[in-house]
Scaffold this motif. Structure first.
Motif, PDB file in Angstrom:
ATOM      1  N   VAL A 103       0.852  -1.191   0.000  1.00 41.73           N
ATOM      2  CA  VAL A 103       0.000   0.000   0.000  1.00 41.73           C
ATOM      3  C   VAL A 103       0.887   1.240   0.000  1.00 41.73           C
ATOM      4  O   VAL A 103       1.616   1.478   0.967  1.00 41.73           O
ATOM      5  N   PRO A 104       0.850   2.070  -1.054  1.00 45.21           N
ATOM      6  CA  PRO A 104       1.754   3.223  -1.127  1.00 45.21           C
ATOM      7  C   PRO A 104       1.375   4.379  -0.214  1.00 45.21           C
ATOM      8  O   PRO A 104       2.228   5.132   0.240  1.00 45.21           O
ATOM      9  N   SER A 105       0.071   4.575   0.074  1.00 48.33           N
ATOM     10  CA  SER A 105      -0.350   5.725   0.877  1.00 48.33           C
ATOM     11  C   SER A 105      -1.620   5.386   1.646  1.00 48.33           C
ATOM     12  O   SER A 105      -2.697   5.212   1.052  1.00 48.33           O
ATOM     13  N   TRP A 106      -1.499   5.322   2.992  1.00 48.82           N
ATOM     14  CA  TRP A 106      -2.679   5.033   3.798  1.00 48.82           C
ATOM     15  C   TRP A 106      -3.616   6.233   3.871  1.00 48.82           C
ATOM     16  O   TRP A 106      -4.837   6.075   4.037  1.00 48.82           O
ATOM     17  N   SER A 107      -3.079   7.434   3.735  1.00 49.90           N
ATOM     18  CA  SER A 107      -3.945   8.621   3.705  1.00 49.90           C
ATOM     19  C   SER A 107      -4.870   8.581   2.497  1.00 49.90           C
ATOM     20  O   SER A 107      -6.055   8.931   2.588  1.00 49.90           O
ATOM     21  N   GLN A 108      -4.333   8.135   1.367  1.00 49.49           N
ATOM     22  CA  GLN A 108      -5.160   8.032   0.169  1.00 49.49           C
ATOM     23  C   GLN A 108      -6.212   6.941   0.323  1.00 49.49           C
ATOM     24  O   GLN A 108      -7.331   7.071  -0.183  1.00 49.49           O
ATOM     25  N   VAL A 109      -5.862   5.866   1.013  1.00 50.16           N
ATOM     26  CA  VAL A 109      -6.844   4.810   1.287  1.00 50.16           C
ATOM     27  C   VAL A 109      -7.979   5.385   2.126  1.00 50.16           C
ATOM     28  O   VAL A 109      -9.159   5.140   1.856  1.00 50.16           O
ATOM     29  N   ALA A 110      -7.635   6.177   3.156  1.00 52.01           N
ATOM     30  CA  ALA A 110      -8.661   6.792   4.003  1.00 52.01           C
ATOM     31  C   ALA A 110      -9.555   7.716   3.187  1.00 52.01           C
ATOM     32  O   ALA A 110     -10.785   7.733   3.375  1.00 52.01           O
ATOM     33  N   ASP A 111      -8.965   8.475   2.275  1.00 47.27           N
ATOM     34  CA  ASP A 111      -9.754   9.365   1.408  1.00 47.27           C
ATOM     35  C   ASP A 111     -10.729   8.562   0.558  1.00 47.27           C
ATOM     36  O   ASP A 111     -11.890   8.946   0.378  1.00 47.27           O
ATOM     37  N   ARG A 112     -10.244   7.455   0.032  1.00 42.90           N
ATOM     38  CA  ARG A 112     -11.089   6.610  -0.817  1.00 42.90           C
ATOM     39  C   ARG A 112     -12.247   6.018  -0.004  1.00 42.90           C
ATOM     40  O   ARG A 112     -13.394   5.987  -0.475  1.00 42.90           O
ATOM     41  N   LEU A 113     -11.951   5.572   1.208  1.00 40.93           N
ATOM     42  CA  LEU A 113     -13.004   5.008   2.060  1.00 40.93           C
ATOM     43  C   LEU A 113     -14.035   6.070   2.422  1.00 40.93           C
ATOM     44  O   LEU A 113     -15.247   5.797   2.434  1.00 40.93           O
ATOM     45  N   ASP A 114     -13.563   7.286   2.719  1.00 40.19           N
ATOM     46  CA  ASP A 114     -14.494   8.377   3.023  1.00 40.19           C
ATOM     47  C   ASP A 114     -15.423   8.640   1.845  1.00 40.19           C
ATOM     48  O   ASP A 114     -16.639   8.832   2.009  1.00 40.19           O
ATOM     49  N   ASP A 115     -14.853   8.656   0.656  1.00 37.56           N
ATOM     50  CA  ASP A 115     -15.637   8.931  -0.550  1.00 37.56           C
ATOM     51  C   ASP A 115     -16.699   7.862  -0.781  1.00 37.56           C
ATOM     52  O   ASP A 115     -17.804   8.166  -1.242  1.00 37.56           O
ATOM     53  N   LEU A 116     -16.366   6.614  -0.436  1.00 42.88           N
ATOM     54  CA  LEU A 116     -17.296   5.508  -0.661  1.00 42.88           C
ATOM     55  C   LEU A 116     -18.260   5.311   0.506  1.00 42.88           C
ATOM     56  O   LEU A 116     -19.193   4.509   0.413  1.00 42.88           O
TER      57      LEU A 116
END
Length: 298
Positions: A80-93
């Motif tokens: 996983v390159p960026s956990w912040s980006q994962v959090a952003d994606r989860l928020d969006d979904l």
């Protein structure tokens, strides 16, 4: 957990590999195997994730109503390159985290070890709401394989302190890992835990905040783990086969002839079990570790 209407609609026409890459940004690092009729965490079908080295990276569960659950192992998290980006994606979904592990490592044992947390427990530092959590101390009985100390309950909130270096095979290592396991079953676990893991680690028990000094660079931690593993492998070869190889070597007229015989009859090309979990160019990592050990000995 990806169970909102938005997530279900978006992923309806995606393969499980595409879902994984969309959420976690793993690229080609991990592939998802075929879905099978095997229950995983109450999801009717599931599939196993593997990386390029054939290492299991976790599982994906698919429910009949289209909801998806993705569970990454520590090996999978390396991709996983960026956990912040994962959090952003989860928020969006509108998706949420149901379980997360946060680790703090002391590579030298100078800041904490298992005894540090045993003392804190005995002093009542883990007591919350008037009573101490359950605890268990697992000793290696002097074998050098590493001890563990558990505080709390799995499935709720649990702290696991263990001797990581010894677990990797170095009985002299002081490398200690303090791993916090948080579950959304009983506590509020927002996606922000992926952006600021140190803050949530420190808030789990008041005394833990003192151990959140700063994030360990992945490179530094990886080097420490590889160095420990390489050292353990060298000790294993010296103990188990050192004298035998010494006799064989004396039977040849030159080191070149001995090495040619080793390549023909003894050496194998596949990865040993201790290094299957290492991501990237294994030979480059091990070569660098050997060079570091030579420099330290000089």
């Amino acid at each position: 957990m990806l169970d909102t209407d938005k997530a279900k609609k978006l992923f309806r026409c995606m393969t499980m590999t595409e879902v994984l890459r969309y959420v976690f940004g793993t690229g080609t690092g991990i592939a998802v195997g075929p879905l099978q009729d095997r229950v995983f965490n109450f999801y009717e079908r599931s599939a196993t994730m593997v990386d390029g080295g054939g290492n299991v990276c976790g599982k994906i569960g698919l429910r009949d109503d289209g909801a998806i659950q993705i569970s990454l192992t520590g090996q999978g998290c390396q991709h996983v390159p960026s956990w912040s980006q994962v959090a952003d994606r989860l928020d969006d979904l509108g998706a949420r985290v149901s379980h997360v592990d946060i680790a703090v490592d002391d590579l030298t044992g100078e800041t904490f070890d298992i005894q540090t947390f045993l003392n804190l427990y005995e002093q009542g530092e883990f007591t919350m709401n008037g009573r101490p959590p359950n605890a268990q101390h697992v000793s290696d009985c002097g074998s050098g394989k590493g001890c563990s100390f558990y505080v709390g309950q799995r499935g709720h909130k649990q702290l696991n302190i263990y001797e990581k270096g010894k677990q990797l095979g170095d009985p002299e290592s002081k490398h200690t890992r303090c791993e916090l396991r948080l579950y959304a079953k009983r506590i509020d676990l927002p996606n922000d835990v992926l952006r600021e893991p140190g803050r949530y680690f420190g808030a789990a028990y008041p005394m833990l905040e003192a151990f959140v000094i700063g994030e360990v660079e992945r490179l530094g931690l990886r080097e420490q783990i590889i160095d420990t593993s390489v050292g353990a492998a060298q000790r294993f070869m010296r103990t188990q086969a050192g004298t035998t190889l010494g006799v064989f070597a004396a039977c040849f007229d030159s080191p070149e002839a001995f090495f040619a015989w080793l390549q023909r009859t003894i050496l194998r090309n596949d990865r040993p079990g201790r290094w299957k979990a290492i991501k990237g160019d294994l030979h480059a990592h091990v070569r660098a570790s050997i060079e570091r050990s030579i420099q330290e000995a000089a």
